[in-house]
Scaffold this active site. Structure first.
Site, PDB file in Angstrom:
ATOM      1  N   TYR A 154      -8.397  -7.869  -4.293  1.00 52.10           N
ATOM      2  CA  TYR A 154      -7.571  -6.690  -4.596  1.00 52.10           C
ATOM      3  C   TYR A 154      -6.270  -7.134  -5.282  1.00 52.10           C
ATOM      4  O   TYR A 154      -5.848  -6.544  -6.281  1.00 52.10           O
ATOM      5  CB  TYR A 154      -7.294  -5.952  -3.287  1.00 52.10           C
ATOM      6  CG  TYR A 154      -6.585  -4.634  -3.426  1.00 52.10           C
ATOM      7  CD1 TYR A 154      -7.260  -3.489  -3.871  1.00 52.10           C
ATOM      8  CD2 TYR A 154      -5.233  -4.501  -3.096  1.00 52.10           C
ATOM      9  CE1 TYR A 154      -6.604  -2.269  -3.979  1.00 52.10           C
ATOM     10  CE2 TYR A 154      -4.573  -3.289  -3.200  1.00 52.10           C
ATOM     11  CZ  TYR A 154      -5.261  -2.176  -3.637  1.00 52.10           C
ATOM     12  OH  TYR A 154      -4.603  -0.972  -3.742  1.00 52.10           O
ATOM     13  N   ALA A 156      -5.770  -9.841  -7.010  1.00 49.62           N
ATOM     14  CA  ALA A 156      -6.103 -10.304  -8.369  1.00 49.62           C
ATOM     15  C   ALA A 156      -6.202  -9.119  -9.320  1.00 49.62           C
ATOM     16  O   ALA A 156      -5.639  -9.131 -10.422  1.00 49.62           O
ATOM     17  CB  ALA A 156      -7.420 -11.079  -8.346  1.00 49.62           C
ATOM     18  N   ILE A 187       0.763   4.216   1.316  1.00 50.00           N
ATOM     19  CA  ILE A 187       0.774   5.665   1.122  1.00 50.00           C
ATOM     20  C   ILE A 187      -0.324   6.253   2.025  1.00 50.00           C
ATOM     21  O   ILE A 187      -1.418   5.686   2.110  1.00 50.00           O
ATOM     22  CB  ILE A 187       0.479   6.017  -0.364  1.00 50.00           C
ATOM     23  CG1 ILE A 187       1.371   5.206  -1.341  1.00 50.00           C
ATOM     24  CG2 ILE A 187       0.602   7.510  -0.620  1.00 50.00           C
ATOM     25  CD1 ILE A 187       2.850   5.434  -1.259  1.00 50.00           C
TER      26      ILE A 187
HETATM   27  P1  NAP Z   1      -8.855   6.626  -2.197  1.00 48.54           P
HETATM   28  O1  NAP Z   1      -8.413   7.755  -1.332  1.00 48.54           O
HETATM   29  O2  NAP Z   1      -9.908   5.723  -1.719  1.00 48.54           O
HETATM   30  O3  NAP Z   1      -9.254   7.217  -3.630  1.00 48.54           O
HETATM   31  C1  NAP Z   1      -9.724   6.406  -4.652  1.00 48.54           C
HETATM   32  C2  NAP Z   1     -10.555   7.244  -5.592  1.00 48.54           C
HETATM   33  O4  NAP Z   1     -11.055   6.389  -6.617  1.00 48.54           O
HETATM   34  C3  NAP Z   1     -11.767   7.872  -4.902  1.00 48.54           C
HETATM   35  O5  NAP Z   1     -11.885   9.208  -5.268  1.00 48.54           O
HETATM   36  C4  NAP Z   1     -12.939   7.056  -5.456  1.00 48.54           C
HETATM   37  O6  NAP Z   1     -14.130   7.781  -5.601  1.00 48.54           O
HETATM   38  C5  NAP Z   1     -12.405   6.708  -6.828  1.00 48.54           C
HETATM   39  N1  NAP Z   1     -13.130   5.572  -7.386  1.00 48.54           N
HETATM   40  C6  NAP Z   1     -13.239   4.329  -6.872  1.00 48.54           C
HETATM   41  N2  NAP Z   1     -14.013   3.566  -7.649  1.00 48.54           N
HETATM   42  C7  NAP Z   1     -14.409   4.344  -8.685  1.00 48.54           C
HETATM   43  C8  NAP Z   1     -15.224   4.131  -9.824  1.00 48.54           C
HETATM   44  N3  NAP Z   1     -15.784   2.948 -10.058  1.00 48.54           N
HETATM   45  N4  NAP Z   1     -15.406   5.144 -10.693  1.00 48.54           N
HETATM   46  C9  NAP Z   1     -14.820   6.346 -10.487  1.00 48.54           C
HETATM   47  N5  NAP Z   1     -14.040   6.626  -9.403  1.00 48.54           N
HETATM   48  C10 NAP Z   1     -13.854   5.622  -8.516  1.00 48.54           C
HETATM   49  O7  NAP Z   1      -7.614   5.704  -2.556  1.00 48.54           O
HETATM   50  P2  NAP Z   1      -6.066   6.038  -2.788  1.00 48.54           P
HETATM   51  O8  NAP Z   1      -5.325   5.500  -1.626  1.00 48.54           O
HETATM   52  O9  NAP Z   1      -5.858   7.434  -3.221  1.00 48.54           O
HETATM   53  O10 NAP Z   1      -5.778   5.025  -3.983  1.00 48.54           O
HETATM   54  C11 NAP Z   1      -5.664   5.437  -5.330  1.00 48.54           C
HETATM   55  C12 NAP Z   1      -5.145   4.252  -6.130  1.00 48.54           C
HETATM   56  O11 NAP Z   1      -3.881   3.845  -5.609  1.00 48.54           O
HETATM   57  C13 NAP Z   1      -6.053   3.025  -6.055  1.00 48.54           C
HETATM   58  O12 NAP Z   1      -6.064   2.366  -7.300  1.00 48.54           O
HETATM   59  C14 NAP Z   1      -5.373   2.166  -5.008  1.00 48.54           C
HETATM   60  O13 NAP Z   1      -5.693   0.806  -5.175  1.00 48.54           O
HETATM   61  C15 NAP Z   1      -3.925   2.463  -5.302  1.00 48.54           C
HETATM   62  N6  NAP Z   1      -3.013   2.194  -4.189  1.00 48.54           N
HETATM   63  C16 NAP Z   1      -3.119   2.886  -3.016  1.00 48.54           C
HETATM   64  C17 NAP Z   1      -2.227   2.603  -1.989  1.00 48.54           C
HETATM   65  C18 NAP Z   1      -2.263   3.335  -0.694  1.00 48.54           C
HETATM   66  O14 NAP Z   1      -1.471   3.000   0.193  1.00 48.54           O
HETATM   67  N7  NAP Z   1      -3.103   4.349  -0.511  1.00 48.54           N
HETATM   68  C19 NAP Z   1      -1.257   1.619  -2.172  1.00 48.54           C
HETATM   69  C20 NAP Z   1      -1.198   0.933  -3.371  1.00 48.54           C
HETATM   70  C21 NAP Z   1      -2.079   1.238  -4.381  1.00 48.54           C
HETATM   71  P3  NAP Z   1     -15.106   8.051  -4.346  1.00 48.54           P
HETATM   72  O15 NAP Z   1     -14.295   8.873  -3.397  1.00 48.54           O
HETATM   73  O16 NAP Z   1     -16.253   8.774  -4.944  1.00 48.54           O
HETATM   74  O17 NAP Z   1     -15.451   6.722  -3.794  1.00 48.54           O
END
Ligand code: NAP
Length: 246
Positions: A154, A156, A187
């Protein structure tokens, strides 16, 4: 009316960004991983966004797949005529200690989090270059800035996004296109709900504001980066972490 593509927009941070952009008066192309995901949440979100007075439609594509991204970008361009904003938000975690990490877990995260950003910026970048305008935000992470035990893959992928953002900003800047990254801390989303109570409490100890961030706060930052006021900001990574690291 202008148009944004938000990847992985069906839940969590992506859905909050889609909502905020719609409320800002921007049409939204909601990317969902599959047709099934459109049925399971995407269609309902699109209906909600339309209630804010904009056009919204779901587009199925696995963003780790080059051809699917190309086809999606073509379909969005055909449907909305312009692509003014791109948010590369889709991401996954497959955590584990480095020496135990399988090649599959490494590749899966790199493809979903990092290659997806190439797939989308290549195709949307070409559209924006022709338009001579556009704004791109890539969602990185504090893990890409500082690393984390158990998140080698992650880290990387999220560190790579920062370099990709700077390079694209240099390439696209002369056509008035800005490219920035956001590095969220912890978050409240389905992704962080998976953490154990013990891990969650240990994380809170290190956050100056002593709380997790809200998806609406990340969405607000995207909205700002897409506003006129942010027109002179490019190539930057903006941390939104409640003072996790200073
Ligand atoms: P999440 O609730 O798991 O949502 C991620 C979304 O991305 C899901 O709807 C998932 O689809 C979709 N997704 C994943 N792989 C995909 C693919 N190959 N093609 C199309 N859609 C795909 O995560 P989140 O917390 O909202 O995170 C959103 C972004 O913020 C991510 O990049 C994460 O790394 C980043 N981030 C989050 C946090 C945090 O604390 N939450 C902190 C730092 C960075 P499915 O639901 O269908 O699997």
């Amino acid at each position: 009316m202008s148009t944004a593509i938000v990847t992985g927009a069906v839940q969590g941070i992506g859905a909050a960004i889609a909502r905020r952009l719609a409320k800002d008066g921007i049409n939204v192309a909601i990317n969902c991983r599959s047709e099934q995901r459109i049925e399971n949440g995407g269609r309902q979100l699109a209906e909600e966004l339309r209630s804010y007075g904009v056009e919204a439609e779901c587009f199925a594509a696995d963003v780790s797949d080059f051809e699917q991204c190309k086809a999606m970008v073509e379909a969005v361009k055909k449907r909305f005529s312009t692509i003014d904003y791109l948010v590369n938000n889709a991401g996954i975690t497959r955590d584990g200690l480095l020496v135990r990490m399988t090649e599959e877990a490494y590749d899966e995260v790199i493809n979903a989090n990092q290659k997806s950003v190439y797939n989308m910026m290549k195709h949307v970048g070409a559209v924006m270059l022709r338009q001579k305008s556009g704004r791109i935000v890539n969602i990185s992470s504090v893990i890409g800035l500082y690393g984390n035990a158990g998140q080698f893959n992650y880290a990387a992928s999220k560190a790579a996004i920062i370099g990709m953002t700077k390079s694209a900003a240099k390439e696209l800047g002369s056509r008035g296109i800005t490219v920035n990254a956001i590095a969220p801390g912890f978050i409240e989303t389905p992704m962080t709900e998976e953490l154990s109570e013990e891990v969650r409490n240990a994380i809170l100890e290190n956050i100056s504001l002593k709380r997790y961030g809200k998806v609406s706060e990340v969405a607000g930052l995207v909205s700002f980066l897409f506003s006129e006021d942010a027109g002179y900001i490019t190539g930057q990574t903006i941390e939104i972490s409640g003072g996790l690291s200073m």
